[in-house]
Design a protein around this motif. Structure first.
Motif, short mmCIF file in Angstrom:
data_model
loop_
_atom_site.label_atom_id
_atom_site.label_comp_id
_atom_site.label_asym_id
_atom_site.label_seq_id
_atom_site.Cartn_x
_atom_site.Cartn_y
_atom_site.Cartn_z
N PRO A 176 3.07 -60.18 10.01
CA PRO A 176 3.05 -59.63 10.88
C PRO A 176 1.80 -59.80 11.70
O PRO A 176 1.68 -58.78 13.17
CB PRO A 176 3.81 -58.36 10.96
N VAL A 177 0.75 -58.89 10.92
CA VAL A 177 -0.68 -58.07 11.58
C VAL A 177 -1.30 -59.26 12.87
O VAL A 177 -1.81 -58.76 13.26
CB VAL A 177 -1.53 -57.88 10.70
N TYR A 178 -1.03 -60.89 12.09
CA TYR A 178 -1.26 -61.92 12.85
C TYR A 178 -0.52 -62.16 14.01
O TYR A 178 -0.40 -63.25 14.61
CB TYR A 178 -1.43 -62.84 12.12
N GLN A 179 0.37 -61.61 14.19
CA GLN A 179 1.26 -61.78 15.17
C GLN A 179 1.04 -62.01 16.67
O GLN A 179 1.39 -62.94 17.63
CB GLN A 179 2.34 -60.66 15.73
N SER A 180 0.07 -61.54 17.19
CA SER A 180 -0.99 -61.79 18.39
C SER A 180 -1.33 -63.84 18.76
O SER A 180 -0.46 -64.32 19.71
CB SER A 180 -1.87 -61.19 18.91
N THR A 239 -8.80 -55.63 12.45
CA THR A 239 -8.53 -56.74 12.52
C THR A 239 -9.06 -57.89 14.38
O THR A 239 -9.11 -56.83 14.68
CB THR A 239 -7.52 -57.35 12.21
N SER A 240 -9.98 -58.89 14.13
CA SER A 240 -10.32 -58.85 15.32
C SER A 240 -10.02 -60.69 15.43
O SER A 240 -10.21 -61.61 13.76
CB SER A 240 -11.78 -59.20 15.16
N HIS A 241 -9.83 -61.23 16.26
CA HIS A 241 -10.48 -62.54 17.11
C HIS A 241 -11.86 -63.43 16.65
O HIS A 241 -12.23 -62.62 17.46
CB HIS A 241 -9.13 -63.01 18.22
N PHE A 242 -11.90 -63.99 15.51
CA PHE A 242 -13.86 -64.60 16.38
C PHE A 242 -13.40 -66.18 15.81
O PHE A 242 -12.43 -66.97 15.51
CB PHE A 242 -14.67 -63.70 14.90
N ASP A 253 -4.53 -52.78 19.29
CA ASP A 253 -5.23 -52.06 20.37
C ASP A 253 -5.13 -52.80 21.66
O ASP A 253 -5.48 -54.44 21.76
CB ASP A 253 -6.62 -52.44 19.72
N TYR A 254 -4.54 -52.23 22.66
CA TYR A 254 -3.77 -52.74 23.81
C TYR A 254 -4.98 -53.44 24.89
O TYR A 254 -4.53 -54.48 25.95
CB TYR A 254 -2.21 -52.45 24.26
N GLU A 255 -5.66 -52.97 24.72
CA GLU A 255 -6.96 -52.22 26.14
C GLU A 255 -7.78 -53.37 25.19
O GLU A 255 -9.02 -55.04 26.15
CB GLU A 255 -7.50 -51.57 25.80
N CYS A 256 -8.12 -54.38 24.19
CA CYS A 256 -8.91 -55.42 23.33
C CYS A 256 -10.34 -55.06 23.56
O CYS A 256 -10.95 -56.88 23.57
CB CYS A 256 -8.02 -56.58 24.17
N ASP A 263 -6.39 -54.05 16.40
CA ASP A 263 -5.94 -53.29 15.49
C ASP A 263 -6.88 -51.77 16.57
O ASP A 263 -8.05 -52.40 16.30
CB ASP A 263 -5.13 -53.15 14.82
N THR A 264 -6.20 -51.01 15.65
CA THR A 264 -7.06 -49.57 15.91
C THR A 264 -7.39 -48.83 14.41
O THR A 264 -7.81 -48.02 14.64
CB THR A 264 -6.85 -48.63 17.13
N ARG A 265 -6.53 -49.45 13.56
CA ARG A 265 -7.02 -48.81 12.45
C ARG A 265 -5.69 -49.93 11.83
O ARG A 265 -4.39 -50.51 11.86
CB ARG A 265 -5.89 -48.02 12.27
#
Length: 350
Positions: free
Chosen positions: A43-47, A237-240, A303-306, A111-113
């Motif tokens: 689920p960490v990749y749920q976005s 984690t990030s989108h890149f 991280d909902y602010e992204c 995310d933030t952590r």
């Protein structure tokens, strides 16, 4: 904001809206295809999963195919070879690419952590009294070798963050690291005692405990533990993507980011059960209860602010830029681009 329940069935039937925001790209004559890469089925990749299942990619004018890379490192390699448009994984992946001549950019944080720095030990070893990392470091396998610690891929998220904890505790040279691939393989190696500890997510921890072959050894995702060793918010984690991919079609990249921003806000407004119903096809290797449990934890660290700020980037440098990763220090401006997420946030205010 109106809450829309997306069930397992209805998620399949969501169709695109009539208009496409300018921030989502342009009205292409032919719907462009996209290749979205994720490492493994957790689920960490749920976005990414939500952007696909809830129709946000389609509404942005994209015909996307989600492809499982098999690990974070393999995902990075797919992006590096331009066989994928956008990837998701540890923020060190685009840093590694930039360090090796393939200029890459972080498009938005996830995310933030960390949600995947959980040390899961074989139940038989836990029952023998190996209940701390210090005890693990002293223990030897029957053949005299060091304990074997498994991660999805060497250099991936699990390895980066778990190794930092052990390094900080002075225990990093007391174990042997191996990469074991996808969820089924990782769980199988622990269950069959080929490895002694598996580093992974809450869903795999829960399943391993319930099936009687795993136990919690150390939780590096715990808020208090994170505060002690890391010190606060960090984009893990990030989108890149590659800079060359951005240059080739920036409006297409804007469409990706806008869809992912909308997916993140959808996640914020929905329950773990609703999120699971939407993403079930992507996380089927572990049970429903385990995934709902994992998603509940993810909701707390998302991280909902992204947006990556200077303080959180600086805080992460002690983890990213060290001998283990081999990454030469990069300035935030050299790896993070903010224009796409800024446009998405403006088009679709939270």
């Amino acid at each position: 904001m109106m809450r829309t329940r997306v069930t397992r069935r209805s998620a399949l039937t969501i169709v695109a809206g009539a208009g496409v925001s300018m921030a989502a790209g342009r009205a292409w004559a032919d719907t462009p295809s996209g290749r979205v890469i994720y490492p493994v089925a957790i689920p960490v990749y749920q976005s990414q999963f939500v952007a696909d299942r809830a129709g946000f990619f389609r509404e942005a004018g994209l015909d996307c195919k989600l492809i499982q890379g098999g690990s974070g490192v393999k995902t990075r390699e797919i992006i590096a070879s331009s066989q994928g448009d956008i990837g998701i994984g540890d923020i060190t992946h685009p840093m590694q690419l930039s360090n090796h001549g393939r200029s890459a950019r972080v498009l938005m944080p996830v995310d933030t952590r960390s949600n995947a720095a959980i040390f899961i030990i074989r139940k038989d070893l836990f029952d023998q009294g190996i209940t701390t990392l210090e005890a693990l470091a002293k223990w030897k396998r029957p053949d005299g070798r060091k304990p074997i610690v498994a991660v999805s891929s060497l250099g991936g998220t699990n390895h980066v963050w778990a190794s930092y904890y052990l390094e900080t505790m002075g225990l990093d040279d007391k174990v042997t690291w191996i990469g074991t691939g996808n969820v089924d393989t990782m769980m199988g190696t622990l269950k069959t005692k080929q490895v002694d500890v598996l580093i992974n997510s809450p869903s795999i921890l829960k399943d391993s405990i319930e099936q009687g072959w795993g136990a919690l050894l150390f939780d590096g995702t715990d808020e208090a533990v994170w505060a002690k060793y890391i010190g606060g918010k960090v984009p893990v984690t990030s989108h890149f993507t590659l800079q060359s991919t951005i240059d080739k079609d920036p409006q297409k990249m804007q469409a990706f980011v806008t869809a992912l921003w909308r997916a993140t806000q959808w996640i914020k407004e929905h329950s773990p059960e609703e999120i699971y119903d939407a993403i079930e096809p992507y996380v089927g290797s572990t049970s429903r209860d385990a995934n709902v449990f994992d998603i509940g934890i993810m909701k707390k660290v998302t991280d909902y602010e992204c947006v990556i700020d200077a303080e959180s980037f600086a805080r992460g440098q002690k983890v990213w830029f060290r001998e283990m990763t081999g990454i030469k220090p990069l300035a935030m401006a050299d790896v993070v681009t903010t224009s796409f997420i800024e446009a998405a946030r403006k088009a679709y205010p939270a």
